[in-house]
Motif scaffolding. Sequence first.
Motif, PDB file in Angstrom:
ATOM      1  N   LYS A   1       0.936  -1.194  -0.028  1.00 16.85           N
ATOM      2  CA  LYS A   1       0.155  -0.012  -0.022  1.00 16.85           C
ATOM      3  C   LYS A   1       0.922   1.195   0.030  1.00 16.85           C
ATOM      4  N   SER A   2       0.144   2.317  -0.065  1.00 15.12           N
ATOM      5  CA  SER A   2       0.825   3.645  -0.174  1.00 15.12           C
ATOM      6  C   SER A   2       1.317   4.010   1.408  1.00 15.12           C
ATOM      7  N   PRO A   3       2.614   4.261   1.345  1.00 16.62           N
ATOM      8  CA  PRO A   3       3.326   4.663   2.653  1.00 16.62           C
ATOM      9  C   PRO A   3       2.749   6.144   3.287  1.00 16.62           C
ATOM     10  N   ILE A   4       2.469   6.966   2.509  1.00 17.57           N
ATOM     11  CA  ILE A   4       1.830   8.373   2.934  1.00 17.57           C
ATOM     12  C   ILE A   4       0.290   8.229   3.048  1.00 17.57           C
ATOM     13  N   ALA A   5      -0.344   7.325   2.753  1.00 20.13           N
ATOM     14  CA  ALA A   5      -1.875   6.896   2.890  1.00 20.13           C
ATOM     15  C   ALA A   5      -1.938   6.384   4.231  1.00 20.13           C
ATOM     16  N   ILE A   6      -0.972   5.538   4.464  1.00 19.58           N
ATOM     17  CA  ILE A   6      -1.113   4.589   5.492  1.00 19.58           C
ATOM     18  C   ILE A   6      -0.735   5.330   6.728  1.00 19.58           C
TER      19      ILE A   6
ATOM     20  N   SER B   1      -0.983  16.925  11.924  1.00 24.66           N
ATOM     21  CA  SER B   1      -0.783  18.210  11.268  1.00 24.66           C
ATOM     22  C   SER B   1       0.588  18.242  10.756  1.00 24.66           C
ATOM     23  N   GLY B   2       1.617  17.642  11.292  1.00 22.82           N
ATOM     24  CA  GLY B   2       2.880  17.182  11.118  1.00 22.82           C
ATOM     25  C   GLY B   2       2.963  16.708   9.515  1.00 22.82           C
ATOM     26  N   ASN B   3       1.846  15.559   9.257  1.00 25.96           N
ATOM     27  CA  ASN B   3       1.878  15.077   8.018  1.00 25.96           C
ATOM     28  C   ASN B   3       1.433  16.126   7.132  1.00 25.96           C
ATOM     29  N   ALA B   4       0.462  16.887   7.194  1.00 19.34           N
ATOM     30  CA  ALA B   4      -0.179  17.889   6.550  1.00 19.34           C
ATOM     31  C   ALA B   4       1.189  18.807   6.300  1.00 19.34           C
ATOM     32  N   THR B   5       2.022  19.326   7.007  1.00 20.60           N
ATOM     33  CA  THR B   5       3.198  20.104   6.832  1.00 20.60           C
ATOM     34  C   THR B   5       4.445  19.324   5.813  1.00 20.60           C
ATOM     35  N   LEU B   6       4.582  17.957   6.255  1.00 15.05           N
ATOM     36  CA  LEU B   6       5.136  17.204   5.317  1.00 15.05           C
ATOM     37  C   LEU B   6       4.713  17.477   3.869  1.00 15.05           C
ATOM     38  N   LEU B   7       3.407  16.891   3.779  1.00 15.62           N
ATOM     39  CA  LEU B   7       2.951  17.186   2.448  1.00 15.62           C
ATOM     40  C   LEU B   7       3.178  18.561   1.684  1.00 15.62           C
ATOM     41  N   TYR B   8       3.017  19.441   2.568  1.00 20.56           N
ATOM     42  CA  TYR B   8       3.006  20.768   1.836  1.00 20.56           C
ATOM     43  C   TYR B   8       4.296  21.329   1.449  1.00 20.56           C
ATOM     44  N   TYR B   9       5.269  20.844   2.324  1.00 18.96           N
ATOM     45  CA  TYR B   9       6.753  20.794   1.703  1.00 18.96           C
ATOM     46  C   TYR B   9       7.068  20.245   0.557  1.00 18.96           C
ATOM     47  N   MET B  10       6.321  19.049   0.160  1.00 20.62           N
ATOM     48  CA  MET B  10       6.615  18.570  -0.934  1.00 20.62           C
ATOM     49  C   MET B  10       5.878  19.117  -2.188  1.00 20.62           C
ATOM     50  N   THR B  11       5.186  20.415  -2.101  1.00 15.04           N
ATOM     51  CA  THR B  11       4.513  20.895  -3.096  1.00 15.04           C
ATOM     52  C   THR B  11       5.416  22.213  -3.526  1.00 15.04           C
ATOM     53  N   GLU B  12       5.227  22.646  -4.837  1.00 14.44           N
ATOM     54  CA  GLU B  12       5.892  23.870  -5.227  1.00 14.44           C
ATOM     55  C   GLU B  12       5.582  25.158  -4.579  1.00 14.44           C
TER      56      GLU B  12
ATOM     57  N   GLY C   1       4.733  25.404  -1.223  1.00 12.82           N
ATOM     58  CA  GLY C   1       5.610  25.461  -0.052  1.00 12.82           C
ATOM     59  C   GLY C   1       7.071  25.652  -0.493  1.00 12.82           C
ATOM     60  N   ALA C   2       7.486  25.071  -1.332  1.00 15.49           N
ATOM     61  CA  ALA C   2       9.003  25.248  -1.737  1.00 15.49           C
ATOM     62  C   ALA C   2       9.249  26.721  -1.963  1.00 15.49           C
ATOM     63  N   GLU C   3       8.280  27.427  -2.639  1.00 17.01           N
ATOM     64  CA  GLU C   3       8.443  28.820  -3.068  1.00 17.01           C
ATOM     65  C   GLU C   3       8.690  29.738  -1.990  1.00 17.01           C
ATOM     66  N   GLY C   4       8.108  29.523  -0.805  1.00 15.59           N
ATOM     67  CA  GLY C   4       8.306  30.342   0.634  1.00 15.59           C
ATOM     68  C   GLY C   4       9.553  30.110   1.008  1.00 15.59           C
ATOM     69  N   LYS C   5      10.296  29.031   1.034  1.00 16.52           N
ATOM     70  CA  LYS C   5      11.684  28.999   1.450  1.00 16.52           C
ATOM     71  C   LYS C   5      12.421  29.698   0.449  1.00 16.52           C
ATOM     72  N   GLN C   6      12.182  29.204  -0.710  1.00 18.97           N
ATOM     73  CA  GLN C   6      13.107  29.739  -2.020  1.00 18.97           C
ATOM     74  C   GLN C   6      13.279  31.081  -1.799  1.00 18.97           C
ATOM     75  N   ALA C   7      12.014  31.878  -1.745  1.00 19.94           N
ATOM     76  CA  ALA C   7      12.229  33.344  -1.562  1.00 19.94           C
ATOM     77  C   ALA C   7      12.796  33.796  -0.536  1.00 19.94           C
ATOM     78  N   PHE C   8      12.730  33.141   0.599  1.00 22.08           N
ATOM     79  CA  PHE C   8      13.611  33.449   1.832  1.00 22.08           C
ATOM     80  C   PHE C   8      15.214  33.366   1.595  1.00 22.08           C
ATOM     81  N   LEU C   9      15.543  32.319   0.942  1.00 21.37           N
ATOM     82  CA  LEU C   9      16.819  32.059   0.920  1.00 21.37           C
ATOM     83  C   LEU C   9      17.562  32.840  -0.206  1.00 21.37           C
ATOM     84  N   GLU C  10      16.674  33.190  -1.236  1.00 21.63           N
ATOM     85  CA  GLU C  10      17.070  34.176  -2.184  1.00 21.63           C
ATOM     86  C   GLU C  10      16.815  35.710  -1.965  1.00 21.63           C
ATOM     87  N   LYS C  11      16.469  36.000  -0.635  1.00 25.23           N
ATOM     88  CA  LYS C  11      16.289  37.203  -0.113  1.00 25.23           C
ATOM     89  C   LYS C  11      15.080  38.308  -1.108  1.00 25.23           C
ATOM     90  N   ARG C  12      14.081  37.496  -1.412  1.00 22.90           N
ATOM     91  CA  ARG C  12      13.221  38.164  -2.175  1.00 22.90           C
ATOM     92  C   ARG C  12      11.696  37.910  -1.736  1.00 22.90           C
TER      93      ARG C  12
END
Length: 275
Positions: A214-219, A240-251, A253-264
């Motif tokens: 079965k699907s690990p994330i579904a389980i 909620s930790g799982n919601a955060t995990l899944l959010y990190y896996m989206t573009e 979620g990644a945009e927020g981090k990327q913007a911070f690192l690129e100082k924009r």
Amino acid sequence: TDWKTVKTYEDIIYQKTDGIAKITINRPHKRNAFRPKTVFELYEAFWDAKEDTTIGVVLFTGAGPHTDGKYAFCSGGDQSVRGQAGYVDETGIPRLNVLDLQRLIRSIPKVVIALVAGYAIGGGHVLHLICDLTIAADNAIFGQTGPKVGSFDGGFGASYLARIVGQKKAREIWFLCRQYNAQEALEMGLVNTVVPVEQLETEGVQWAQEVLEKSPIAIRCLKSAFNADCDGQAGLQELSGNATLLYYMTEEGAEGKQAFLEKRPPNFRDFPWLP
Ligand code: 2NE
């Protein structure tokens, strides 16, 4: 099954094979009662299984039969090392560290299956109870003894038991301290199935293999959702930790981090406000 020992312990056996970890309490001369050391070792093994991304299922069982032919999953806290304020080891510090282990078993995002042959009694009964699934051998015996031996587990041992078997039955189990056979346990929903004792491990491996397809994330999300229903804010934290995990896996979620690192400033404009 081709089990490989992960690490050598004094009170437990810890093995792995494809996708499955097997943790065995190895004190058959005490009906697999746990002392603080046993619990520390169990905690370490469960933690390792949690961290290992190849492991999806943990089988939790007790060594046996003992030389007298009797089986046990676990008979609870080792009464011979019970001191004034808990179970005591060489350090002299009294502990109830099995409560930490209970929380770890419940929260690890893998499926934990108890394989119970013989006695699952007292704190040992609570350990099988909190596992996701229980497969009982036909010789399994279940029960609480607390009020008989001067102890009780009013945490998962009482409240989660009542969720599983209902309030009346849970109170009967604790107030009368009777023993129940495998068939009775099956009838009250305390175990998932009963098999001949010689088939116990094979059945456990079979169930584990079905889960592993079965699907690990579904389980993972389902387990934390089941927990959240009982565990209050700690359960919501897990879910909620799982919601955060899944959010990190989206573009998004990644945009927020990327913007911070690129100082924009972040640009979330392209992401939809879904209905
Ligand atoms: C499990 C049970 C019913 C088995 O009975 P039986 O007749 O098959 O075996 P026997 O002869 O009682 O036990 C075999 C050997 O194992 C030891 C016994 O003392 C005996 O040792 P020797 O006489 O051969 O030297 N043994 C068994 N269980 C033990 C234990 N828990 N601690 C230390 N030694 C143990 C029967 O053995 C039984 O009723 N055991 C006690 C069950 C019990 O009351 N457990 C503690 C409950 S409280 C708890 O676990 C707890 C809690 O309430 C809250 C937080 C944390 C823990």
